[in-house]
Design a protein around this motif. Structure first.
Motif, short mmCIF file in Angstrom:
data_model
loop_
_atom_site.label_atom_id
_atom_site.label_comp_id
_atom_site.label_asym_id
_atom_site.label_seq_id
_atom_site.Cartn_x
_atom_site.Cartn_y
_atom_site.Cartn_z
N ASP A 1 6.28 -5.61 23.85
CA ASP A 1 6.30 -4.28 23.27
C ASP A 1 5.14 -3.47 23.83
N THR B 1 10.99 -15.66 17.44
CA THR B 1 10.55 -14.28 17.65
C THR B 1 9.86 -13.79 16.39
N TYR C 1 8.96 -8.63 20.51
CA TYR C 1 9.69 -7.61 21.25
C TYR C 1 9.38 -6.21 20.76
N SER C 2 9.35 -6.03 19.45
CA SER C 2 9.08 -4.71 18.89
C SER C 2 8.65 -4.90 17.45
N SER C 3 7.38 -4.60 17.19
CA SER C 3 6.89 -4.90 15.85
C SER C 3 5.84 -3.93 15.34
N GLY C 4 5.38 -2.98 16.19
CA GLY C 4 4.27 -2.12 15.75
C GLY C 4 3.00 -2.93 15.64
N TYR D 1 16.57 -9.21 29.93
CA TYR D 1 15.29 -9.12 30.67
C TYR D 1 15.45 -9.77 32.04
N ASN E 1 4.26 -0.56 23.27
CA ASN E 1 3.67 0.41 22.34
C ASN E 1 2.95 -0.26 21.17
N MET E 2 2.91 -1.58 21.20
CA MET E 2 2.35 -2.29 20.05
C MET E 2 0.83 -2.18 20.01
N PRO F 1 13.15 -11.10 26.36
CA PRO F 1 14.11 -10.26 25.62
C PRO F 1 15.50 -10.29 26.24
N ASP G 1 10.14 -11.28 14.47
CA ASP G 1 10.87 -10.72 13.34
C ASP G 1 11.65 -11.78 12.56
N VAL H 1 0.66 -4.11 27.35
CA VAL H 1 0.23 -3.81 25.98
C VAL H 1 -1.01 -2.92 26.06
#
Length: 659
Positions: A290, A250, A268-271, A172, A292-293, A169, A252, A317
């Motif tokens: 991520d 990536t 990086y961030s996608s749920g 980073y 929180n994924m 990222p 997204d 993760v």
């Protein structure tokens, strides 16, 4: 002809953008110095060229602009006739920060935005799509073109290594050792002679640094690189090239992912990933950043289609288990589960026969599957588990049992925090002659000779951590004489020693030494350590039961950090003038009888920080700005930071400044 023309003249010559040392050597023969006051200026992107050209002269490394300089330059280009509108300033400053002090990028961005409507909507669109702009906007084409010159000049072996860095990222911090292991897993590193691929990869990294393509973030006290990063603009250019060559993407970037074969992907961030195997069967690397994924419901589906996957990075993760489908990845070489919630590994973990790195640090793992002994290509096994740190805790890691046949994996270079059982491991671990790092715990006194015999065979060992079965157990390490590992850099011993091992003074390459619960009783325990020529870190925790420590004149010539903890009888520290000449930080913890400052602390002119944790109030009160001892404050007046601290009920250190 040129040499003859210049031979008797006073000249000023500027050679702009010299690319290689060979180019410089060919040009250098032209310039003679006849004492006329001639000057030669050379600019280059390569540190090695600057070193060669600047021998005996001045080398000036241009710095990036600081925040205010960058802002002034940007405003001159973006707002040549008026100040920046207040409503645009927050966004404008964000754009300037993106350029990170690179004048080329600042001028180009300022020039581009000067032609756009002064609206937040239009500027925000450019800011969010900078990567696309670098590829498609003619105003920014010179930035990309100039930066790409450095990329195209790279040797073929370095191009993929460079592009791989853009998978991390933005901003980073990339740690050297992790990046090296990833490059090796991807197959970017060639074997060269008798040195390891990791050593070759470190040379690759040094070359990228010297070419100023990667930025140094952190070095250790010896000047060795610890971490690096990519400049944001350089990263955007690398991402642009990566998309064009379908090197990586990536998650997204959905359109890019669907239009071609994806070889490497970062998330990086996608749920929750809505996985589709279309275009994903060629994936070589999957890196998730991520924390929180949710992957639990899709990992099995994803794994079943990733037959070519070499790198699976799931660090932090929140997954709780690894599906069996992961073990069917025959080509898997790098599996990182660090700081996940995994408590058990599949018994079929032996199937990925090409696995080189397995990282399960700080998980809930209690044991390793027996099949791990079949991973004959395994090079790095990280299994140490963090424990709760308590007030009196010294060993912060717990180990886990490993199968005895793990000692047959002769390619291992890293084996951390393994448990010995009934002396089985210490007898067999000597088979691992390629080890660079070894951590072994629950070592019994009666097994000391066997352990020494095994360690003596490890001629490449750089780091060693040995822990006894309990605090009172003696570590019997006398037998390591006369064959301690000659290259040893870091040594940490947990357990009773009674006296210093005689071989310790022969470790001329030792930089880190930690002795914990040693309970040394000899009159001068420092005598065998004082002459270690490269010692930089020294930790003596619960290590000495005497009343006095004396640091002699001219000794510990490179020591930078000294930490003394739990010395219950220690009531006097003497520092002779000329000792500890390079000390930067002194930490004293829970030495209940030490009620006066170390004698001679005023000689430590380079000391930057003095930390006193759970030390007697008779000592700490004397250093207070008010009501303290004027004489003691004078002795420590040269130290920028002096603080004391206590251990709270919440089990953490709380500190306060005393100066």
């Amino acid at each position: 002809m040129v040499r003859g023309l210049l031979e008797s003249k006073k000249y000023l010559i500027i050679l702009d953008d010299v690319w290689t040392v060979n180019d410089w050597n060919k040009l250098n023969v032209v310039f003679s110095d006849c004492g006329c006051g001639s000057r030669l200026v050379v600019t280059t992107r390569d540190f090695d060229v600057a070193t060669a050209a600047g021998e005996g002269s001045r080398v000036c490394k241009l710095r990036l602009l600081d925040q205010e300089e960058a802002w002034v330059l940007f405003c001159k280009k973006a707002f040549p006739t008026e100040p920046c509108p207040l409503e645009l300033e927050p966004l404008a400053r964000s754009i300037v920060e993106k350029c990170e002090g690179l004048p080329l990028a600042i001028i180009a961005m300022g020039g581009l935005l000067s032609l756009r409507d002064k609206t937040a909507l239009g500027w925000n669109r450019i800011y969010k799509n900078l990567s696309w702009q670098l590829t498609n906007n003619q105003m920014l084409e010179p930035v990309k073109r100039i930066l790409l010159l450095s990329f195209y000049d790279l040797p073929y072996r370095l191009k993929h290594c460079f592009l791989y860095c853009c998978m991390f990222p933005e901003d980073y911090v990339i740690h050297r050792k992790q990046l090296i292991r990833l490059w090796v897993a991807e197959g970017f590193v060639e074997e060269t002679g008798k040195i390891t691929m990791e050593e070759v990869a470190e040379d690759y990294l040094k070359e990228l640094i010297h070419r100023n393509i990667l930025q140094v973030v952190e070095k250790n006290l010896f000047g060795r690189l610890k971490a690096c990063r990519m400049h944001d603009i350089v990263r955007e250019v690398a991402l642009s090239v990566s998309r064009e060559e379908k090197f990586c993407t990536t998650y997204d970037e959905l359109q890019e992912r669907q239009n071609g074969k994806v070889r490497r992907m970062s998330i990086y961030s996608s749920g929750e990933i809505n996985h589709s195997s279309a275009g994903m069967t060629h994936l070589r690397s999957l890196m998730v950043f991520d924390g929180n994924m949710s992957l639990s419901s899709s990992l099995s589906t994803m794994a079943s289609s990733f037959r070519l996957l070499r790198v699976l990075n799931l660090e932090r993760v929140p997954i709780e288990s690894i599906p069996d489908e992961v073990t069917n990845m025959f080509n898997l070489r790098y599996l990182n589960l660090r700081e996940t919630k995994v408590r058990e590994l599949p018994e079929s973990l032996w199937k990925p026969q090409n696995l080189q790195t397995l990282d399960v640090r700080n998980t809930g793992l209690e044991r390793l599957p027996s099949g791990i002994v079949k991973l004959c290509k395994l090079r790095h096994l990280f299994i140490n588990q963090m424990t709760n740190v308590s007030r009196n805790s010294v060993n912060f890691f717990r180990s886990i049992p490993v199968p005895i046949r793990i000692c047959n994996l002769t390619s291992l270079q890293t084996l951390s925090a393994i448990e010995d059982r009934e002396g089985e491991i210490v007898r067999k671990v000597g088979n691992l002659t390629q080890l660079r790092s070894l951590g072994i715990s629950k070592v019994r006194e009666i097994d000391g000779a066997e352990l020494c015999n095994s360690i003596g065979k490890m001629k490449h060992l750089l780091k060693l951590r040995v822990t006894a079965t309990r605090e009172e157990e003696t570590l019997e390490l006398e037998a390591l004489s006369p064959n301690p590992p000659p290259l040893l850099h870091k040594l940490f011993l947990y357990g009773r020693l009674e006296k210093m091992p005689p071989w310790l003074s022969s470790l001329v390459n030792l930089t880190h030494l930690g002795l914990y619960y040693s309970k040394l009783r000899e009159e001068d325990p420092l005598s065998s350590l004082q002459a270690l020529p490269n010692l930089v870190f020294l930790f003596l925790w619960n290590a000495y039961e005497g009343q006095q420590l004396c640091f002699r004149d001219g000794r510990f010539t490179k020591l930078s950090i000294l930490s003394l903890r739990g010395m219950k009888e220690l009531n006097r520290i003497v520092i002779e003038k000329g000792a500890l000449a390079t000390i930067q930080e002194l930490i004293l913890i829970n030495c209940g009888e030490l009620k006066t400052l170390p004698e001679g602390i005023e000689y430590l002119t380079g000391l930057q920080q003095l930390t006193l944790l759970e030390m007697p109030t008779e000592l700490t009160d004397r250093l207070k700005l008010k009501d303290g001892s004027e004489e003691d404050r004078r002795k420590v007046g040269h130290i920028p930071i002096i603080e004391r601290g206590q251990w709270t009920e919440a089990e953490e250190w709380v500190t306060e400044r005393l100066n």
